[in-house]
Design an enzyme around this catalytic site. Structure first.
Site, PDB file in Angstrom:
ATOM      1  N   GLU A  41       0.821  -1.211   0.000  1.00  0.00           N
ATOM      2  CA  GLU A  41       0.000   0.000   0.000  1.00  0.00           C
ATOM      3  C   GLU A  41       0.859   1.267   0.000  1.00  0.00           C
ATOM      4  O   GLU A  41       1.777   1.412   0.820  1.00  0.00           O
ATOM      5  CB  GLU A  41      -0.915  -0.013   1.230  1.00  0.00           C
ATOM      6  CG  GLU A  41      -1.822   1.180   1.352  1.00  0.00           C
ATOM      7  CD  GLU A  41      -2.696   1.134   2.603  1.00  0.00           C
ATOM      8  OE1 GLU A  41      -3.685   1.884   2.649  1.00  0.00           O
ATOM      9  OE2 GLU A  41      -2.388   0.342   3.523  1.00  0.00           O
ATOM     10  N   LYS A 112      -9.215   2.115  -2.926  1.00  0.00           N
ATOM     11  CA  LYS A 112      -9.510   1.576  -1.595  1.00  0.00           C
ATOM     12  C   LYS A 112     -10.907   2.009  -1.162  1.00  0.00           C
ATOM     13  O   LYS A 112     -11.292   3.177  -1.326  1.00  0.00           O
ATOM     14  CB  LYS A 112      -8.461   2.066  -0.597  1.00  0.00           C
ATOM     15  CG  LYS A 112      -8.548   1.445   0.794  1.00  0.00           C
ATOM     16  CD  LYS A 112      -7.349   1.879   1.639  1.00  0.00           C
ATOM     17  CE  LYS A 112      -7.356   1.253   3.020  1.00  0.00           C
ATOM     18  NZ  LYS A 112      -6.160   1.644   3.803  1.00  0.00           N
ATOM     19  N   TYR A 118      -9.389   5.643  12.801  1.00  0.00           N
ATOM     20  CA  TYR A 118      -9.330   5.356  14.229  1.00  0.00           C
ATOM     21  C   TYR A 118      -7.874   5.136  14.614  1.00  0.00           C
ATOM     22  O   TYR A 118      -7.005   4.940  13.766  1.00  0.00           O
ATOM     23  CB  TYR A 118     -10.165   4.120  14.576  1.00  0.00           C
ATOM     24  CG  TYR A 118      -9.781   2.885  13.777  1.00  0.00           C
ATOM     25  CD1 TYR A 118      -8.731   2.058  14.183  1.00  0.00           C
ATOM     26  CD2 TYR A 118     -10.464   2.542  12.617  1.00  0.00           C
ATOM     27  CE1 TYR A 118      -8.361   0.947  13.454  1.00  0.00           C
ATOM     28  CE2 TYR A 118     -10.103   1.424  11.879  1.00  0.00           C
ATOM     29  CZ  TYR A 118      -9.052   0.627  12.305  1.00  0.00           C
ATOM     30  OH  TYR A 118      -8.686  -0.475  11.570  1.00  0.00           O
ATOM     31  N   CYS A 148      -5.383  -3.124   2.092  1.00  0.00           N
ATOM     32  CA  CYS A 148      -5.293  -3.134   3.560  1.00  0.00           C
ATOM     33  C   CYS A 148      -6.661  -3.259   4.242  1.00  0.00           C
ATOM     34  O   CYS A 148      -7.249  -4.325   4.280  1.00  0.00           O
ATOM     35  CB  CYS A 148      -4.535  -1.901   4.053  1.00  0.00           C
ATOM     36  SG  CYS A 148      -3.833  -2.123   5.720  1.00  0.00           S
ATOM     37  N   SER A 182       0.047  -2.602   7.240  1.00  0.00           N
ATOM     38  CA  SER A 182      -0.566  -2.975   8.515  1.00  0.00           C
ATOM     39  C   SER A 182       0.476  -2.896   9.621  1.00  0.00           C
ATOM     40  O   SER A 182       1.420  -3.679   9.638  1.00  0.00           O
ATOM     41  CB  SER A 182      -1.126  -4.404   8.414  1.00  0.00           C
ATOM     42  OG  SER A 182      -1.559  -4.873   9.661  1.00  0.00           O
ATOM     43  N   GLY A 315      21.096   9.304  29.037  1.00  0.00           N
ATOM     44  CA  GLY A 315      21.488   9.410  30.430  1.00  0.00           C
ATOM     45  C   GLY A 315      21.436   8.041  31.070  1.00  0.00           C
ATOM     46  O   GLY A 315      20.378   7.414  31.128  1.00  0.00           O
ATOM     47  N   ASP A 321      15.489   1.110  33.319  1.00  0.00           N
ATOM     48  CA  ASP A 321      14.975   1.704  32.085  1.00  0.00           C
ATOM     49  C   ASP A 321      16.112   2.175  31.184  1.00  0.00           C
ATOM     50  O   ASP A 321      16.153   1.851  29.996  1.00  0.00           O
ATOM     51  CB  ASP A 321      14.041   2.869  32.399  1.00  0.00           C
ATOM     52  CG  ASP A 321      12.818   2.441  33.188  1.00  0.00           C
ATOM     53  OD1 ASP A 321      12.220   1.423  32.824  1.00  0.00           O
ATOM     54  OD2 ASP A 321      12.477   3.113  34.178  1.00  0.00           O
ATOM     55  N   SER A 322      17.026   2.957  31.735  1.00  0.00           N
ATOM     56  CA  SER A 322      18.145   3.447  30.923  1.00  0.00           C
ATOM     57  C   SER A 322      19.042   2.299  30.482  1.00  0.00           C
ATOM     58  O   SER A 322      19.588   2.312  29.374  1.00  0.00           O
ATOM     59  CB  SER A 322      18.945   4.499  31.678  1.00  0.00           C
ATOM     60  OG  SER A 322      19.531   3.980  32.849  1.00  0.00           O
ATOM     61  N   ASN A 398      13.257  18.213  40.759  1.00  0.00           N
ATOM     62  CA  ASN A 398      13.205  18.503  39.331  1.00  0.00           C
ATOM     63  C   ASN A 398      14.400  19.314  38.849  1.00  0.00           C
ATOM     64  O   ASN A 398      14.795  19.219  37.681  1.00  0.00           O
ATOM     65  CB  ASN A 398      11.903  19.231  38.989  1.00  0.00           C
ATOM     66  CG  ASN A 398      10.700  18.294  39.009  1.00  0.00           C
ATOM     67  OD1 ASN A 398      10.854  17.074  38.986  1.00  0.00           O
ATOM     68  ND2 ASN A 398       9.514  18.866  39.062  1.00  0.00           N
ATOM     69  N   THR A 422      14.276   7.602  27.910  1.00  0.00           N
ATOM     70  CA  THR A 422      14.218   6.300  28.582  1.00  0.00           C
ATOM     71  C   THR A 422      12.960   6.108  29.435  1.00  0.00           C
ATOM     72  O   THR A 422      12.862   5.121  30.166  1.00  0.00           O
ATOM     73  CB  THR A 422      15.458   6.109  29.475  1.00  0.00           C
ATOM     74  OG1 THR A 422      15.465   7.090  30.512  1.00  0.00           O
ATOM     75  CG2 THR A 422      16.744   6.244  28.659  1.00  0.00           C
ATOM     76  N   LYS A 537       1.546  16.730  30.180  1.00  0.00           N
ATOM     77  CA  LYS A 537       2.950  16.333  30.053  1.00  0.00           C
ATOM     78  C   LYS A 537       3.169  15.512  28.786  1.00  0.00           C
ATOM     79  O   LYS A 537       4.132  15.724  28.047  1.00  0.00           O
ATOM     80  CB  LYS A 537       3.390  15.517  31.273  1.00  0.00           C
ATOM     81  CG  LYS A 537       3.625  16.311  32.538  1.00  0.00           C
ATOM     82  CD  LYS A 537       4.257  15.423  33.604  1.00  0.00           C
ATOM     83  CE  LYS A 537       4.619  16.202  34.838  1.00  0.00           C
ATOM     84  NZ  LYS A 537       5.294  15.359  35.859  1.00  0.00           N
TER      85      LYS A 537
END
Length: 566
Positions: A41, A112, A118, A148, A182, A315, A321-322, A398, A422, A537
Site C-alpha cells: 500500500e 480503496k 481510528y 489493507c 498494517s 542518560g 529503564d536506561s 526537578n 528512557t 505532560k
C-alpha cells in the site's frame, strides 16, 4: 501463474529510494520467473504520508514515480500502491489506489473502499472511498485486488456498511490480492492471520497478502506477508521485522475444499487476543517480548537511518529503564555509536554508578561521568533568596532532573548525538517524570512499554549472557532524587499499577469495570486520576515507538483540560 510478494521497507517521501527498491523487486521477480509481482500500500511514497498528500507537488512526484516504475514492466505484471486523483468534482481529491502495470502502461486501477479513521489512522482526512468495484483482468485470470483495511470488515460487529469482497465475489474472481500497510502491535500477527484465513474460507479463494515492513517514526510495520490457499491453509508467512521475497504458483493454492483447515478463526480484534489470560503474564510472555524487542530495535534503527542520524546518547542512571534503552540502542546502532552519560548527584548511590559503568563495559560502548552536584548547588544558591527556608520538595528534585537534561542536550547539540528518551509507559501514564528533564529526547524508546515488560525485556536481553548487570534488574527502582527514595513512595505496586493501566488505556474500561476485576476503588480512582491529570505532560513528549494497540501519541487523543476521571 507465478506470483511474487515483495515485502519492502520504504521511506516516506523518498521517491528515488522507493522507486529503486520497487525496480529491484521487479528484477528479482523476473529472474524468478514470476508473471506478477505484488508490492504494498502506497509503496511509491511510503505510508503514512499524512499531510504531504495535501501538496500538489507531492502528488505529481507520486505520479512520476508510478511512470518510472512502469518503464520497467516489460513482460511482467506489477501491482503497486500510490495515491490517485479523483476526476470527479464531488468528494475528496484523492483515492488510495493500487495500479496494475504491464509493458510500460497502466492496465488497471483499484481504489480503496474502507478508509480507517481510528487509532493512528486518519485516511478519511485525505481520500475518497471507492463507490464501485471491479476485478483486474490479467493473463486470463480475474484478480480481486483490495487494499489493507478493505479486508478487515469482519466479525460480529462490522465497522463499515460494505465489504469490498462481497461485491467482487459476484464476478467470480480467481484470486484475492491485498496490498497492505498494517502496523505492528503485539496482537497483530494473530489478528492478521485470522482475517486472511477467514476470507479464504468465506469466499473459497486463495489470498496473497503483501505487507510493508520498517518503522516510520512512531509506527513500526512488521511485514509477515501471507499466502493462504482456497481452503484456509497457510502456505507461507514471510519474515517479521525485515524485508523478504517469496514466489508462489497459483495452481498450488487451488485445493479440494475437503482439504480445508479444520480450525476456524477465533480473533478479530487486538483486544480479544489474550482474553482470559493473566494480563501481565500475557504482555510479558516469551512471544510478545521477543516481538517487542525486535520492534524496538527496528524502530531505533529506522528512525536514525531515515533521519540521517548515526550516533545516539542517553542518560545512564544505573536503573533498569536506561540500561534497557542502552542495550537496545547498541543492538540497533552498534556499540561505537551509543554514548552513555552518567550524571550522579549527592543522592545517587555508589552501586548505581558502578552498575552503569559495568553495563557500558559489558556492551563496550563509550561513556563519561559528569557529576551534577556543583550545577545543582549553583541553582539552589541562585534560588535561595526566593526559596528561603521552604522545605525540600519536588522543586529541588526537578532541578536535578533538568540539570541532567541540560547536560544531555548540550552534548547532543555539540556533537550531534541524538538523545534517546528512557521513560516507560507506566511513568508516562502517571506523570512520574520531569518536563524538560528526564522527559527530554528525540525518540521515546520505552514509552509504549510498561514497567513489568521492561523487566521481561531485560531478562530477554540477558538470555544468553549477562549484558545488563543483575543488580540493576533486582534492586528496587528509584529516581534517586532524594535520600532513600523508591518508586513505591509515589506509585502503587507495578503489578497492580500496570494491570489497571492496561485495562484503562488499552481496554478502555471505566473505573467500576476495573474494580470488578478485584481492585480497590480508591486505588483505581487514584491511578485514573494520575493518568488524566498528566495529559499535558504527554502532549509535550517526543514521538514514541508504538508496540501496543493503544499507545500514547497520535493514536490516543485526549483533551488536556478534560474533567472526566481527573
Amino acid at each position: 501463474m507465478k506470483i511474487a510478494l515483495a515485502q519492502q521497507n520504504y521511506h516516506i517521501g523518498n521517491f528515488d529510494v522507493n522507486v529503486e527498491k520497487i525496480i529491484a523487486g521487479i528484477q528479482q521477480a523476473r529472474k524468478a520467473g514470476a508473471d506478477l509481482v505484488v508490492f504494498t500500500e502506497l509503496c511509491v511514497c511510503g505510508y503514512p504520508p499524512q499531510d504531504f498528500l495535501e501538496f500538489d507537488d507531492f502528488i505529481r512526484a507520486c505520479e512520476t514515480a508510478v511512470n518510472r516504475v512502469a518503464m520497467h514492466t516489460e513482460g511482467i505484471g506489477v501491482l503497486i500502491g500510490a495515491p490517485c486523483r479523483n476526476e470527479k468534482t464531488e468528494g475528496k481529491d484523492l483515492y488510495n489506489a493500487a495500479f496494475l502495470l504491464e509493458n510500460g502502461i497502466v492496465k488497471g486501477v483499484v481504489h480503496k473502499t474502507l478508509l480507517p479513521n481510528y487509532d493512528i489512522f486518519d485516511e478519511y482526512r485525505y481520500f475518497e472511498p471507492a463507490d464501485h468495484w471491479q476485478v483486474l483482468e490479467f493473463r486470463g485470470k480475474k484478480l480481486a485486488v483490495t487494499i489493507c483495511e478493505d479486508i478487515w470488515n469482519m466479525g460480529d460487529n462490522p465497522l463499515y456498511r460494505v465489504t469490498p469482497m462481497d461485491e467482487l465475489i459476484k464476478v467470480q474472481p480467481d484470486l484475492m490480492i491485498n496490498l497492505s500497510a498494517s502496523p505492528y502491535n503485539y496482537a497483530q500477527d494473530v489478528v492478521r492471520n485470522s482475517i486472511v484465513k477467514a476470507h479464504t474460507l468465506k469466499y473459497g479463494l486463495p489470498m496473497v497478502y503483501c505487507n510493508t515492513v520498517g518503522s516510520q517514526t512512531e509506527v513500526v510495520f512488521d511485514g509477515g506477508s501471507l499466502v493462504y490457499d482456497n481452503a484456509g491453509n497457510k502456505i507461507k508467512e514471510c519474515r517479521y521485522f525485515e524485508e523478504d521475497f517469496y514466489v508462489v504458483e497459483l495452481d498450488t493454492l487451488l485445493v479440494n475444499p475437503s482439504q480445508a483447515a479444520t480450525e476456524t478463526p477465533i480473533y478479530f480484534s487486538a483486544s480479544e487476543v489474550g482474553l482470559g489470560k493473566n494480563t501481565l503474564e500475557y504482555l510479558s510472555d516469551e512471544k510478545n517480548i521477543e516481538e517487542i524487542y525486535q520492534a524496538l530495535v527496528l524502530g531505533i534503527k529506522d528512525y536514525f537511518a531515515k533521519m540521517g542520524f548515526t550516533r545516539a546518547l542517553l542518560g545512564a542512571s544505573g536503573g533498569i529503564d536506561s540500561a534497557l534503552v542502552q542495550a537496545l540502542a547498541v543492538d540497533a546502532l552498534g556499540k561505537e555509536n551509543v554514548w552513555a552519560i552518567l550524571m550522579p548527584s549527592q543522592y545517587s548511590t555508589g552501586h548505581s554508578v558502578a552498575d552503569a559503568e559495568q553495563l557500558s563495559r559489558n556492551l563496550d560502548n563509550p561513556y563519561n561521568v559528569f557529576p551534577i552536584k556543583n550545577i545543582y548547588d549553583a541553582f539552589l544558591n541562585e534560588l535561595a533568596p526566593v526559596f528561603k527556608d521552604l522545605p525540600f520538595n519536588v522543586a529541588e528534585e526537578n532541578i536535578q532532573s533538568r540539570s541532567r537534561g541540560n547536560l544531555l542536550m548540550a552534548l547532543s547539540n555539540k556533537f550531534g548525538n541524538i538523545l534517546l528518551n528512557t521513560s516507560n509507559k507506566s511513568e508516562l501514564a502517571t506523570g512520574y517524570g520531569t518536563l524538560y528533564g528526564d522527559m527530554a529526547g528525540g525518540i521515546g524508546v520505552l514509552g509504549d512499554v510498561y514497567k513489568t515488560q521492561v523487566y521481561a525485556l531485560a531478562r530477554y536481553i540477558n538470555r544468553n549472557r549477562e549484558v545488563i548487570p543483575e543488580n540493576i534488574i533486582i534492586k528496587p527502582p528509584s529516581a534517586e532524587l532524594r535520600p532513600g527514595q523508591k518508586d513505591s513512595d509515589s506509585l502503587p505496586d507495578y503489578a497492580d499499577l500496570d494491570t489497571i493501566l492496561v485495562e484503562y488505556i488499552e481496554g478502555r474500561k471505566g473505573p467500576r469495570e476495573i474494580e470488578a476485576l478485584g481492585f480497590d476503588a480508591a486505588l483505581v480512582d487514584r491511578v485514573l486520576k494520575m493518568v488524566n491529570r498528566n495529559e499535558y505532560k504527554r502532549k509535550q513528549f517526543c514521538p514514541i515507538i508504538r508496540v501496543s494497540y493503544k499507545a500514547f501519541g497520535p493514536g490516543r487523543r485526549m483533551p488536556v483540560v478534560g474533567q472526566y476521571l481527573s
